[in-house]
Motif scaffolding. Structure first.
Motif, short mmCIF file in Angstrom:
data_model
loop_
_atom_site.label_atom_id
_atom_site.label_comp_id
_atom_site.label_asym_id
_atom_site.label_seq_id
_atom_site.Cartn_x
_atom_site.Cartn_y
_atom_site.Cartn_z
N SER A 1 1.05 2.12 -2.28
CA SER A 1 1.78 0.91 -2.65
C SER A 1 3.30 1.07 -2.61
O SER A 1 4.00 0.29 -1.94
CB SER A 1 1.34 0.44 -4.05
OG SER A 1 1.52 1.47 -5.01
N LYS A 2 3.84 2.06 -3.31
CA LYS A 2 5.30 2.19 -3.37
C LYS A 2 5.89 2.53 -2.00
O LYS A 2 6.91 1.97 -1.59
CB LYS A 2 5.71 3.25 -4.39
CG LYS A 2 7.23 3.35 -4.58
CD LYS A 2 7.61 4.39 -5.61
CE LYS A 2 9.11 4.35 -5.89
NZ LYS A 2 9.93 4.52 -4.67
N THR B 1 -2.22 4.76 -6.49
CA THR B 1 -2.00 3.32 -6.57
C THR B 1 -1.84 2.79 -5.15
O THR B 1 -0.94 3.21 -4.42
CB THR B 1 -0.77 2.97 -7.41
OG1 THR B 1 0.38 3.65 -6.89
CG2 THR B 1 -0.97 3.40 -8.85
N LEU B 2 -2.72 1.88 -4.76
CA LEU B 2 -2.82 1.44 -3.39
C LEU B 2 -2.75 -0.07 -3.27
O LEU B 2 -3.00 -0.81 -4.23
CB LEU B 2 -4.14 1.92 -2.76
CG LEU B 2 -4.45 3.41 -2.84
CD1 LEU B 2 -5.83 3.69 -2.26
CD2 LEU B 2 -3.40 4.23 -2.13
N LEU B 3 -2.39 -0.52 -2.07
CA LEU B 3 -2.53 -1.92 -1.68
C LEU B 3 -3.75 -2.01 -0.77
O LEU B 3 -4.00 -1.13 0.05
CB LEU B 3 -1.30 -2.41 -0.92
CG LEU B 3 0.04 -2.34 -1.65
CD1 LEU B 3 1.16 -2.79 -0.72
CD2 LEU B 3 0.03 -3.20 -2.92
N PHE C 1 5.49 -7.35 -4.01
CA PHE C 1 4.04 -7.41 -4.12
C PHE C 1 3.58 -8.86 -4.35
O PHE C 1 2.58 -9.30 -3.79
CB PHE C 1 3.54 -6.54 -5.28
CG PHE C 1 3.75 -5.06 -5.07
CD1 PHE C 1 3.71 -4.51 -3.81
CD2 PHE C 1 3.99 -4.23 -6.15
CE1 PHE C 1 3.91 -3.14 -3.61
CE2 PHE C 1 4.19 -2.87 -5.98
CZ PHE C 1 4.15 -2.33 -4.71
N TRP D 1 -6.35 0.71 3.10
CA TRP D 1 -5.72 1.06 1.85
C TRP D 1 -4.39 1.75 2.14
O TRP D 1 -4.37 2.78 2.83
CB TRP D 1 -6.61 1.99 1.03
CG TRP D 1 -7.97 1.44 0.73
CD1 TRP D 1 -9.10 1.60 1.47
CD2 TRP D 1 -8.34 0.64 -0.40
NE1 TRP D 1 -10.16 0.95 0.88
CE2 TRP D 1 -9.71 0.35 -0.27
CE3 TRP D 1 -7.64 0.14 -1.50
CZ2 TRP D 1 -10.41 -0.42 -1.20
CZ3 TRP D 1 -8.32 -0.62 -2.43
CH2 TRP D 1 -9.69 -0.88 -2.28
N ASN E 1 10.12 -4.11 -6.27
CA ASN E 1 8.81 -3.96 -5.64
C ASN E 1 7.78 -4.94 -6.18
O ASN E 1 6.93 -5.43 -5.44
CB ASN E 1 8.30 -2.52 -5.82
CG ASN E 1 8.90 -1.57 -4.81
OD1 ASN E 1 9.66 -1.98 -3.93
ND2 ASN E 1 8.59 -0.29 -4.93
N ALA F 1 -1.74 -6.92 -7.61
CA ALA F 1 -1.62 -6.39 -6.25
C ALA F 1 -2.14 -4.97 -6.16
O ALA F 1 -2.61 -4.54 -5.10
CB ALA F 1 -0.16 -6.46 -5.80
N ILE F 2 -2.03 -4.21 -7.24
CA ILE F 2 -2.29 -2.77 -7.21
C ILE F 2 -3.74 -2.45 -7.50
O ILE F 2 -4.35 -3.00 -8.41
CB ILE F 2 -1.38 -2.05 -8.23
CG1 ILE F 2 0.10 -2.29 -7.90
CG2 ILE F 2 -1.68 -0.55 -8.25
CD1 ILE F 2 0.51 -1.78 -6.55
N THR G 1 4.71 1.77 0.88
CA THR G 1 4.66 0.60 1.75
C THR G 1 5.72 -0.42 1.38
O THR G 1 6.40 -0.97 2.26
CB THR G 1 3.26 -0.03 1.68
OG1 THR G 1 2.30 0.90 2.20
CG2 THR G 1 3.19 -1.32 2.49
N ILE H 1 -2.31 -9.27 1.36
CA ILE H 1 -3.06 -8.19 0.73
C ILE H 1 -4.17 -8.81 -0.10
O ILE H 1 -4.12 -9.99 -0.46
CB ILE H 1 -2.16 -7.29 -0.15
CG1 ILE H 1 -1.48 -8.10 -1.26
CG2 ILE H 1 -1.14 -6.57 0.70
CD1 ILE H 1 -0.64 -7.25 -2.20
#
Length: 301
Positions: free
Chosen positions: A63-64, A125-127, A90, A60, A86, A106-107, A66, A99
């Motif tokens: 998100s931002k 908020t993760l990938l 994504f 994990w 972004n 994506a999130i 990465t 991902i």
């Protein structure tokens, strides 16, 4: 020299790379992700300040952070064709299966809990990545995070239910739908503790150390995938399940339990379904934590 070497491999815009065949954008993205995670990212901090968390089945990443760092890394190594937005980046990661999708997004919004008691004030908020994307068989992975990463489910409207005490209409007695051994085996094969349990719009959740099966959704999927039935066949499967002894009674008149959905910044709603003891019977040895956003409504006597 290192940057020039990487740029040549990526097909970057430097003179020494002009004679090289540019690699594909998916390969460029993958190389950036691997370099960042393996060489620069801080993972699994039990208190704060992590770029990501590695669990047994998933990596994990914030998100931002990465997206911004992948873009910067590629630009630094001479790759100019990087989306500035972004969301577009994504989409590229999703399109090339770098991902894991959260349905079509994506999130993932997740709660992080460290075994030492630390947890962010708000969900993150993760990938989500498959660890093998970053580490090959010969690579040494970090130890897994001492804690839990729990995806948040979004509330969905409570489904219409046939009251168990009311007579059910005539249903074709398809032995595949009425066999609870078939249903349990199907449930085992279609339920993953890391990808399908406690997820948004998922039909299987862990609530108060029990398995909560959302109805009629879980039985409609079962009937459709088992026999192709998209009509009333699910009602036979549900009726046989509630008569099997696997389902716990809510009260003398009903097997149907109610869970309140208490997601942040969402109006409270309810889900209806069946409750099973011993989640390990379906999930095996790896039992996810109780879904923090579902609260079982006490049974009425």
């Amino acid at each position: 020299a290192d940057k020039a070497s990487v740029a040549r491999y990526l097909g970057g815009n430097i003179k020494t790379a002009l004679a090289q065949k540019p690699s594909s954008f998916p390969q460029q993205l993958l190389t950036a992700l691997r370099s960042l995670v393996q060489n620069e990212y801080r993972l699994n901090n039990p208190e704060c300040g992590s770029d990501g968390w590695l669990t047994e089945d998933a990596l994990w990443l914030i998100s931002k952070t990465t997206a911004d760092r992948v873009r910067a890394w590629l630009l630094q190594h001479g790759v100019a064709s990087v989306p500035e937005n972004n969301n577009r980046l994504f989409d590229e990661l999703l399109t090339h299966q770098l991902i894991v999708a959260n349905e079509d997004k994506a999130i993932w919004r997740c709660i992080i809990r460290s075994d030492k008691g630390w947890s962010p004030v708000e969900p993150l908020t993760l990938l989500r990545l498959t660890p093998s994307v970053i580490w090959g068989q010969d690579d040494q992975r970090p130890a897994c995070f001492d804690g839990d990463v729990t995806p948040i489910i979004e509330a969905e409207p409570a489904p219409e239910l046939s009251a168990p005490t009311q007579p059910l209409p005539e249903i074709a007695d398809d032995p595949r739908l009425g066999d609870n051994n078939n249903f349990l085996q199907w449930l085992k094969n279609h339920t993953s503790p890391s990808t399908t349990v406690n997820t948004r719009n998922g039909k299987v959740h862990v609530v108060e150390n029990h398995l909560f099966l959302i109805s009629p959704g879980i039985f409609k999927i079962y009937a459709s995938e088992t026999t192709g039935d998209t009509g009333d066949g699910w009602k036979l499967a549900q009726r046989m399940f509630q008569e099997s002894g696997l389902a716990l009674r809510c009260n003398d008149d009903s097997f149907i339990w109610t869970c309140e959905v208490c997601a942040p910044q969402k109006k409270n709603s309810q889900l209806k379904g069946f409750l099973m003891e011993a989640p390990g019977r379906v999930l095996g040895e790896i039992i996810p934590v109780n879904n923090p956003w579902l609260k079982l409504v006490p049974a009425m006597e």
